[in-house]
Design a protein around this motif. Structure first.
Motif, PDB file in Angstrom:
ATOM      1  N   LEU A 272     -10.452  -2.547  -3.458  1.00  0.00           N
ATOM      2  CA  LEU A 272      -9.723  -1.485  -4.157  1.00  0.00           C
ATOM      3  C   LEU A 272     -10.724  -0.619  -4.901  1.00  0.00           C
ATOM      4  N   SER A 312      -0.880  -1.659   2.341  1.00  0.00           N
ATOM      5  CA  SER A 312      -2.313  -1.916   2.380  1.00  0.00           C
ATOM      6  C   SER A 312      -2.657  -2.457   3.758  1.00  0.00           C
ATOM      7  N   PHE A 354      -7.018  -1.841   0.140  1.00  0.00           N
ATOM      8  CA  PHE A 354      -6.173  -0.759  -0.373  1.00  0.00           C
ATOM      9  C   PHE A 354      -6.857   0.601  -0.236  1.00  0.00           C
ATOM     10  N   ASP A 355      -8.068   0.623   0.259  1.00  0.00           N
ATOM     11  CA  ASP A 355      -8.847   1.860   0.227  1.00  0.00           C
ATOM     12  C   ASP A 355      -8.760   2.696   1.498  1.00  0.00           C
ATOM     13  N   LEU A 356      -8.088   2.216   2.484  1.00  0.00           N
ATOM     14  CA  LEU A 356      -8.082   2.964   3.744  1.00  0.00           C
ATOM     15  C   LEU A 356      -7.384   4.311   3.589  1.00  0.00           C
TER      16      LEU A 356
END
Lengths: 356, 261
Positions: A272, A312, A354-356
């Motif tokens: 994240l 996510s 969660f960063d995609l």
């Protein structure tokens, strides 16, 4: 693609008491349970052929959540009926067969599921294995009685004694001769179904709506075969038996569930804001709850699987989701999960991004 | 006191499909005329939210829905006569025939009317769901009849995330430009207040607009960007824009001034 039960309200799934009106032995290993709702709850249990109920099973080792498809059809039976096949080590299915008797009560959610008839005139080609017959026979009955559609069923079992609803299927074939054919396949006689066998059954039915339900290997083979054979635009629907809180509830291959005290994994990796975290997780805990408990500002809003905020990407590992209501088929195919609904389902290491 | 102006007016003939920008519109107590008149209901949808939308099929937001008589649906005939009787008199809307809406899918297939059987049959084939079209002239909104979102909010969200944020992700009825340059999310401060828009319309700002997955979908490609919803949740409590209830009906024009009453 796993199919899961769906919440029916923003407050999560609500359970209502059903009375077991009758229990019928279909085979030595499978029983049908006729279920009626409490007075006043009748409208809650209006259903569409092919849908399922999710039950709260009061097992000695702790409550279990189990989903079983309705084998009844609204057009042919006044009451709901599920059929549950006993499975070696299957706690939910064996509890049904060992403990649920006529006159008893059990709690269940309202009917749910997308394995239902489409509003079209296309014929139906169904492939079922073992207790995968339950939603299929519901669809068969509904289609034959309520529509003029042609229906063909390929039904695989290990042996003749394992065939569920044999008498009903025979009667339907007789009553709807010319519109309905059922081809039985017994593994003991002919070995497992092959792609060639399926293709042979599907010949001339390339414009049909396809429905597949049964053990995973059969479903994978049948889905791949039909998708390859069917005309562009034809529909192939599958129903896999995965239910809330328990990914190993395939009725034909049900494995013992891990007791709540046994965590499948002790921690998982979470990415994240460009940072990697190792998040401890307890048995039965969702990935989101574990992240929040670890002090991570994981994105979330409703926490009930509706809004999609905790969408996510599951880079690795296996989870089961209590509901996928906020996810589309495309989301699931791409590996998106809802962290608020996901619990580890195997001991494989989990990496949630969660960063995609 | 003037707070800003209406940058653009949008309505959505079919709930979940692409909207249409219109120059002016009659806004009654049930919302903008012609807004969300049609919706697609899924047999397996949730009881409280049965709609088939981009949540279930992302490409649905790329479907173009167009009224065949768009001009006739901007305001009721003889509106002034009804307004002459005072607030609360609901003008007569055109007959249902005038609300016929044609649909073009993301793949270019067109249907003269959404209620043609072929439309639902094809959509069912694509989605594998049992669906039906539901129509009501009163509009089918998730929460409140009018939604408002500012261009400054879209710009700030884009700045925070380092990407262009198209205002259309937020599917508002009124996109606004605030005179206040200090607070990009100025509309949040208006909850509980009453605004006058143009010469006649009055609305009460009743609550923030809680967002879901729909804003993650690019209105031109239907590709998802979950990061946007995550950011809105973490920085703004999950809200973007505000909802309004209509206190006094009336016509709204693009460029109309917005006043605090």
């Amino acid at each position: 693609m796993n199919h899961t039960g769906q919440d029916q309200s923003s407050a999560g799934p609500s359970y209502h008491r059903l009375t077991v009106q009758a229990v019928r032995e279909e085979t030595p290993e499978a029983r049908s349970f006729v279920l009626v709702p409490e007075r006043g709850d009748e409208t809650l249990y209006r259903y569409t052929a092919g849908q399922f109920l999710t039950f709260r099973v009061p097992h000695d080792e702790g409550e279990l959540i189990r989903s079983y498809s309705l084998s009844s059809a609204p057009s042919t039976e006044p009451d709901m009926m599920v059929c549950v096949k006993r499975v070696a080590g299957g706690r939910g299915s064996n509890w049904f067969n060992d403990h649920l008797i006529a006159g008893a009560h059990i709690e269940a959610t309202r009917p749910a599921g997308r394995f239902v008839l489409r509003g079209s005139d296309a014929p139906l080609l169904l492939i079922a294995g073992g207790s995968g017959i339950t939603p299929c026979i519901s669809l068969v009955k509904q289609a034959l009685v309520e529509t003029g559609r042609r229906v063909k069923l390929l039904y695989a079992n290990q042996d003749a004694a394992s065939v569920i609803y044999r008498e009903t299927l025979d009667k339907l074939e007789s009553r709807f001769a010319g519109r309905f054919t059922c081809r039985h396949w017994l593994d003991d006689d002919r070995g497992f179904l092959t792609a060639t066998d399926i293709a042979e059954t599907a010949q001339g039915w390339e414009q049909a709506d396809g429905y597949i339900c049964g053990p995973d290997p059969l479903m994978d083979l049948a889905e791949k075969t039909l998708v390859g054979l069917f005309d562009t635009g034809a529909t192939v629907l599958t129903e896999r038996f995965v239910s809330p809180d328990d990914p190993i509830r395939n009725r034909d291959a049900e494995a013992p569930s891990a007791p709540p005290s046994d965590a499948l994994i002790e921690s998982f990796r979470l990415t994240l804001d460009g940072e990697d975290h190792t998040v401890p997780i307890a048995a039965g805990e969702t990935l989101l709850d574990a992240a929040l408990a670890a002090g991570i500002d994981a994105p979330c809003s409703c926490t009930e699987g509706h809004c999609g905020t905790c969408m996510s990407w599951l880079r690795s590992g296996d989870v089961s989701m209590s509901t996928t209501q906020a996810l589309s088929k495309r989301n699931i195919e791409r590996g998106w999960i809802l962290a608020c609904q996901s619990r580890p389902s195997t001991s494989a290491p989990i990496w949630l991004d969660f960063d995609l | 006191m003037q707070l800003g102006k209406i940058e653009s007016i949008w309505r959505y003939p079919v709930k979940g499909m692409r909207g249409e920008e219109i120059p002016h519109v009659y806004t009654g107590f049930t919302g903008l005329m012609g807004d969300r008149v049609y919706g697609v209901i899924a047999a397996d949808g949730l009881e409280g939210f049965p709609w088939h939308t981009g949540r279930d099929q992302e490409e649905f937001v790329l479907y173009n829905a167009s009224y065949q008589s768009s001009e006739a649906l901007l305001e009721p005939e003889d509106l002034e006569l009804f307004e002459g009787h005072g607030t609360g008199i609901t003008p007569i809307y055109p007959e249902a025939e005038a609300f016929k809406v044609s649909v073009e899918t993301n793949e270019g297939k067109t249907y003269d009317h959404i209620e043609d059987r072929a439309f639902i049959a094809d959509l069912e084939k694509v989605t594998g769901r049992t669906l039906r079209v539901h129509m009501t002239q009163r509009g089918q909104h998730d929460c409140r009849p009018v939604s408002i979102f500012s261009l400054s909010a879209a710009a700030k969200l884009g700045e925070d995330l380092g990407m262009h944020i198209d205002k259309r992700r937020f599917r508002a009825n009124f996109y606004v430009e605030w005179d206040n340059q200090d607070d990009p999310f100025f509309e949040f401060s208006l909850v509980g207040k009453t605004l006058k828009i143009g010469d006649r319309l009055e609305v009460a700002i009743v609550e923030r607009d809680p967002r879901c997955k729909m804003i993650t979908l690019d209105p031109d490609t239907a590709e998802e960007t979950p990061k946007l919803l995550q950011h809105v949740a973490r920085k703004h409590g999950g809200d973007a824009g505000v909802f309004a209830a209509v206190l006094r009906d009336g016509r709204v024009n693009q460029g109309d001034a917005i006043f605090l009453t």
